[in-house]
Design a protein around this motif. Sequence first.
Motif, short mmCIF file in Angstrom:
data_model
loop_
_atom_site.label_atom_id
_atom_site.label_comp_id
_atom_site.label_asym_id
_atom_site.label_seq_id
_atom_site.Cartn_x
_atom_site.Cartn_y
_atom_site.Cartn_z
N HIS A 252 25.92 -6.67 1.19
CA HIS A 252 27.06 -6.07 2.24
C HIS A 252 28.47 -5.97 1.11
O HIS A 252 29.12 -5.08 1.29
CB HIS A 252 27.52 -7.06 3.42
CG HIS A 252 26.30 -7.14 4.26
ND1 HIS A 252 25.78 -5.82 4.58
CD2 HIS A 252 25.60 -8.06 4.93
CE1 HIS A 252 24.79 -6.13 5.57
NE2 HIS A 252 24.57 -7.64 5.58
N HIS A 256 30.59 -2.81 -0.06
CA HIS A 256 32.01 -2.65 0.47
C HIS A 256 32.84 -2.44 -0.79
O HIS A 256 33.96 -1.46 -0.95
CB HIS A 256 32.42 -4.07 1.00
CG HIS A 256 33.90 -4.13 1.26
ND1 HIS A 256 34.75 -3.02 2.04
CD2 HIS A 256 35.06 -4.88 0.62
CE1 HIS A 256 36.06 -3.68 2.02
NE2 HIS A 256 36.10 -4.72 1.17
N ALA A 337 41.23 -6.81 2.50
CA ALA A 337 40.33 -5.74 2.95
C ALA A 337 39.02 -6.34 3.52
O ALA A 337 38.43 -5.88 4.42
CB ALA A 337 39.95 -4.90 1.76
N ALA A 338 38.48 -7.33 2.73
CA ALA A 338 37.23 -7.93 3.17
C ALA A 338 37.05 -8.62 4.36
O ALA A 338 36.41 -8.65 5.30
CB ALA A 338 36.51 -8.72 1.93
N GLN A 341 37.02 -5.73 6.79
CA GLN A 341 35.92 -5.38 6.94
C GLN A 341 34.87 -6.20 7.68
O GLN A 341 33.72 -5.78 8.56
CB GLN A 341 35.51 -4.95 5.63
CG GLN A 341 34.02 -4.31 5.38
CD GLN A 341 33.88 -3.08 5.81
OE1 GLN A 341 34.68 -2.35 5.87
NE2 GLN A 341 32.77 -3.08 6.27
N GLN A 343 35.58 -8.89 9.51
CA GLN A 343 36.21 -9.73 10.64
C GLN A 343 36.08 -11.27 10.41
O GLN A 343 35.60 -12.07 11.22
CB GLN A 343 35.42 -9.40 12.06
CG GLN A 343 35.60 -7.67 12.11
CD GLN A 343 34.93 -7.47 13.38
OE1 GLN A 343 33.96 -8.26 14.02
NE2 GLN A 343 35.16 -6.32 13.96
#
Length: 525
Positions: A252, A256, A337-338, A341, A343
């Motif tokens: 994941h 990303h 950002a992560a 992305q 949550q």
Amino acid sequence: MAAEQDPEGRAAARPLLTDLYQATMALGYWRAGRARDAAEFELFFRRCPFGGAFALAAGLRDCVRFLRAFRLRDADVQFLASVLLPDTDPAFFEHLRSLDCSEVTVRALPEGSLAFPGVPLLQVSGPLLVVQLLETPLLCLVSYASLVATNAARLRLIAGPEKRLLEMGLRRAQGPDGGLTASTYSYLGGFDSSSNVLAGQLRGVPVAGTLAHSFVTSFSGSEVPPDPMLAPAAGEGPGVDLAAKAQVWLEHVCAHLGLGVQEPHPGERAAFVAYALAFPRAFQGLLDSYSVRRSGLPNFLAVALALGELGYRAVGVRLDSGDLLQQAQEIRKVFRAAAAQFQVPWLESVPIAVSNNIDEEALARLAQEGSEVNVIGIGTSVVTCPQQPSLGCVYKLVAVGGQPRMKLTEDPEKQTLPGSKAAFRLLGSDGSLLMDVLQLAEEPAPQAGQELRVWPPGAQEPCTVRPAQLCEPLPSLAESRALVQLSLSQLSPEHRRLQSPAQYQVVLSERLQALVNSLHARASP
């Protein structure tokens, strides 16, 4: 207090940590029948270190331990007998065996106080022979401690109050004693913690540390943990194979970040998993063993997010090479950002620590607004004091038998101020430091709100000041550390700045100036 009963006593100096001429002078005093003459010495420095306008008084705790334990043992006396002339009277060595510091009185600036040129850090009085023997060890204990504490305080002023500072210079220090001293007094000067475990054991300094590149590079990725299972943080539910969970998250994360799943180094990821299994509540990733962007960062995120599923939160990342400021800003963007992305809001604020030969200039850059750096590790630049390796403290005789003594030399800077003295710190109406006043001990103390005539250094005429208040005079190390920050806050901005500061004034009372003039006149042909 015996060293065996005091763990810190094991780090105290020994009586023979001295110069040979102290022993030869002791023999001279004894032979002249002057061993027990009442005498007073002052320990001070002539110039503030690092081109600044202040220093910090430090080392008092070590001096007290040294004085309490001071005793020449049989082996010490036997060694002195072997280096002095063979016809030295044996009675002198018996006298040395009887010495202690029970008749010595020390007046001192409180540990962690601001100190200025000419103002005594220590005033040592007692039998002439004994207080002479104390010169070198007291200078050794005070000079380096004060220098390191001052250096640390400067670094703290640059970093500001929010950044956490870690002292990590033991491997760069001047020997084990220098390392322990540096760790102790960098903490006093404002650092938050040290990597030095002995400083934690003996001095109560908070210790910190995680992992080095050797740990990361020792893994190839083929290792299989003997127990890869990790239970949830809440303690309920079945354990999870952390390595397998991190591998799932890696896919994941790489998607990303736009990376191939094969790019992050498998050995680095295995090292992070191993460390996380050992310290699930204190997991930190060292990101620059290979490539920060393509390996360290995705491997850290994979393991941190796997831990997060189980209720644990990573405590930080560290960088040790490259453009630390730029990398920290880029990593913070990735974290934000992560966090959005995947949550996981906590990921946004994961602390970023940096190290790598950080000096004052580099620290100023890392401390600027928006740097995104939270923790800064400093080693060489704090423990070795590269801008100035010595404070240059001196220990000078000021009175014998109640009579003032003054050193008159061809160099005015090296002349001393005679007589037993008292020092007072005057404050202005806004609470900032105004000046220090040196006066003879028998003079009445200055009073707040009353005019006082004083002599600035080199002045041809006295001036008049009216202090608003006076600072009143063995705290713990933590209390002394708090005093440092309070004292620094009382310095005016022009005295606190580290480049081209205004010089703080130390002035003489009228009676002390009159005594100086009198002794000058008496010595003139």
